[in-house]
Write an enzyme that holds these catalytic residues in place. Structure first.
Site, short mmCIF file in Angstrom:
data_model
loop_
_atom_site.label_atom_id
_atom_site.label_comp_id
_atom_site.label_asym_id
_atom_site.label_seq_id
_atom_site.Cartn_x
_atom_site.Cartn_y
_atom_site.Cartn_z
N GLY A 169 -30.67 17.65 -8.78
CA GLY A 169 -31.87 17.35 -8.53
C GLY A 169 -32.49 19.08 -9.21
O GLY A 169 -32.51 19.34 -9.42
N HIS A 171 -31.65 19.56 -17.75
CA HIS A 171 -31.38 18.27 -17.43
C HIS A 171 -32.33 16.99 -17.91
O HIS A 171 -32.05 16.11 -18.23
CB HIS A 171 -31.98 17.86 -15.74
CG HIS A 171 -31.53 19.04 -14.86
ND1 HIS A 171 -32.25 20.24 -13.88
CD2 HIS A 171 -30.12 19.64 -13.83
CE1 HIS A 171 -31.02 20.32 -12.71
NE2 HIS A 171 -30.01 19.64 -13.24
N ASP A 178 -22.01 24.92 -17.70
CA ASP A 178 -21.97 25.01 -15.82
C ASP A 178 -19.83 24.53 -17.56
O ASP A 178 -19.54 23.91 -17.23
CB ASP A 178 -21.51 23.76 -15.24
CG ASP A 178 -23.25 23.89 -14.53
OD1 ASP A 178 -23.28 25.05 -13.60
OD2 ASP A 178 -24.66 23.93 -15.18
N SER A 212 -31.72 25.66 -11.23
CA SER A 212 -32.71 25.33 -10.44
C SER A 212 -32.64 26.92 -9.26
O SER A 212 -33.73 26.75 -9.18
CB SER A 212 -32.14 23.96 -9.33
OG SER A 212 -32.00 22.90 -10.33
N ARG A 213 -31.40 27.52 -9.62
CA ARG A 213 -31.35 28.47 -8.43
C ARG A 213 -32.94 29.74 -8.99
O ARG A 213 -32.69 30.62 -8.76
CB ARG A 213 -30.58 29.32 -8.72
CG ARG A 213 -29.23 28.46 -7.82
CD ARG A 213 -27.62 29.04 -7.78
NE ARG A 213 -26.98 28.66 -6.66
CZ ARG A 213 -26.40 27.56 -6.73
NH1 ARG A 213 -26.15 27.17 -7.96
NH2 ARG A 213 -25.41 26.69 -5.88
P1 AMP Z 1 -27.16 20.78 -11.77
O1 AMP Z 1 -27.78 20.08 -11.05
O2 AMP Z 1 -27.18 22.14 -11.84
O3 AMP Z 1 -25.79 20.21 -10.51
O4 AMP Z 1 -26.84 20.09 -13.32
C1 AMP Z 1 -27.08 19.22 -14.00
C2 AMP Z 1 -26.45 18.98 -14.61
O5 AMP Z 1 -27.44 19.31 -15.55
C3 AMP Z 1 -25.23 19.56 -15.23
O6 AMP Z 1 -24.24 18.83 -15.77
C4 AMP Z 1 -25.16 21.21 -15.79
O7 AMP Z 1 -24.35 22.10 -16.09
C5 AMP Z 1 -26.74 20.54 -16.45
N1 AMP Z 1 -27.42 21.86 -17.21
C6 AMP Z 1 -28.06 22.68 -15.41
N2 AMP Z 1 -28.76 23.25 -16.53
C7 AMP Z 1 -28.46 22.99 -17.69
C8 AMP Z 1 -29.05 24.01 -18.73
N3 AMP Z 1 -29.54 24.83 -18.78
N4 AMP Z 1 -29.10 23.29 -19.79
C9 AMP Z 1 -27.89 22.58 -20.12
N5 AMP Z 1 -28.07 21.93 -19.13
C10 AMP Z 1 -28.06 21.71 -17.74
#
Ligand code: AMP
Length: 293
Positions: free
Chosen positions: A33, A39, A152, A188-189
């Protein structure tokens, strides 16, 4: 049309079963989220390759090794649902923690090798939590395709490995890291950064890109990483957890640039831990040689 919010796995399964009867191709995009353009780019890629897209929103307590980090994680489900409606995702699957991990839950998926080192060293238990929840989400959705971000990068390797090892019938597709205009990788951070920290944050990506270029121009790996580490600290970061060159294909540590590689970093800016990575191109002659081989 807004994405339907589903919380119960049996409900999700019956919707997916109806889609299957229609012969539709189904994709899943797992997230925690606080959705941003990173995302949403994955959701758009999923919509381009599948007929139906499920976005999962689950802040997985099992992958947080720090209770304060879990408590501070942004929770913006209402806004997330609105953003998904604008891009056209079909379902927002947002299960409750009590349903994902009911009393008596006793199973953990642990991927060795690619989980070791890098974030695995500094966030003990993190990748077991990731591997367990991703396995559950892939099995719950039963999707044909799953999309993960290169942001990631180690997580992407962990997911590819578990899918291979556990024969989960799904194709994993990676999306490139989406960045702010100044180069900072979206996360998100990032919302936790103060204004002063936010101004310093893009230096991390700049230093990575600059170092990758030096490595591709045959600078020694040890020297380039030492200079880069100092530059990150000089830019105002309080601590560099790791800065390493790893093989793109399997994350093996590299001391010379003899295969396609990634430069990966985790560093603290005040109370916020940032991670990022960039591709490191082979020096030209080696790239030509490998292409010819
Ligand atoms: P998270 O919500 O941070 O767990 O991320 C969910 C998905 O979005 C994971 O597959 C992340 O690698 C991807 N994601 C997060 N930030 C980015 C970004 N800046 N660019 C591309 N994918 C991202």
């Amino acid at each position: 049309m807004s994405a339907a919010i589903v919380r119960i796995v049996s409900e999700l399964r019956s919707i997916v079963a109806a889609w299957r009867r229609e012969g539709l191709r189904i994709a899943v995009v797992p997230t925690m989220g606080a959705l941003h353009e990173g995302h949403l780019s994955l959701v758009r890629s999923a919509l381009a390759k599948a007929d139906r897209v499920i976005v999962t929103l689950f802040i997985n307590p099992m992958q947080f090794n720090n209770a304060a980090d879990l408590a501070a994680y942004p929770r913006t489900e209402h806004d997330d649902a609105a953003k998904l409606a604008t891009v056209g995702a079909h379902i927002l699957y947002a299960p409750n923690a009590a349903d994902m991990y009911p009393p008596g839950f006793a199973t953990s998926v642990s991927v060795s090798g690619v989980s070791d080192g890098l974030c695995g060293t500094f966030r003990p238990g993190h990748f077991d939590g990731v591997a367990t929840v991703v396995t559950k989400l892939l099995l719950q959705t039963g999707a044909d395709l799953a999309f993960f971000g290169e942001k990631d990068f180690q997580q992407l390797h962990v997911v590819r490995q578990l899918v291979r090892d556990l024969d989960i019938p799904i194709e994993i597709i990676a999306g490139p890291t989406v960045r702010e205009a100044d180069g900072l990788a979206m996360s998100s951070r990032n919302a936790r950064l103060s204004l002063a920290e936010r101004n310093k944050a893009p230096r991390l990506a700049e230093i990575l890109v600059q170092t990758a270029r030096q490595l591709s121009s045959r600078e020694s790996v040890v020297r380039a990483l030492t200079v880069a580490r100092e530059a990150i600290l000089a830019a105002g970061f309080s601590r560099v957890e790791y800065l390493e060159l790893r093989a793109d294909s399997n994350l093996a540590p590299m001391l010379t640039l003899d295969r396609p590689a990634r430069l990966l970093v985790a560093a603290w800016l005040g109370e916020t831990r940032l991670i990022d990575n960039v591709e490191v191109a082979l020096p030209r002659a080696e790239a030509l040689h490998q292409a010819a081989a």
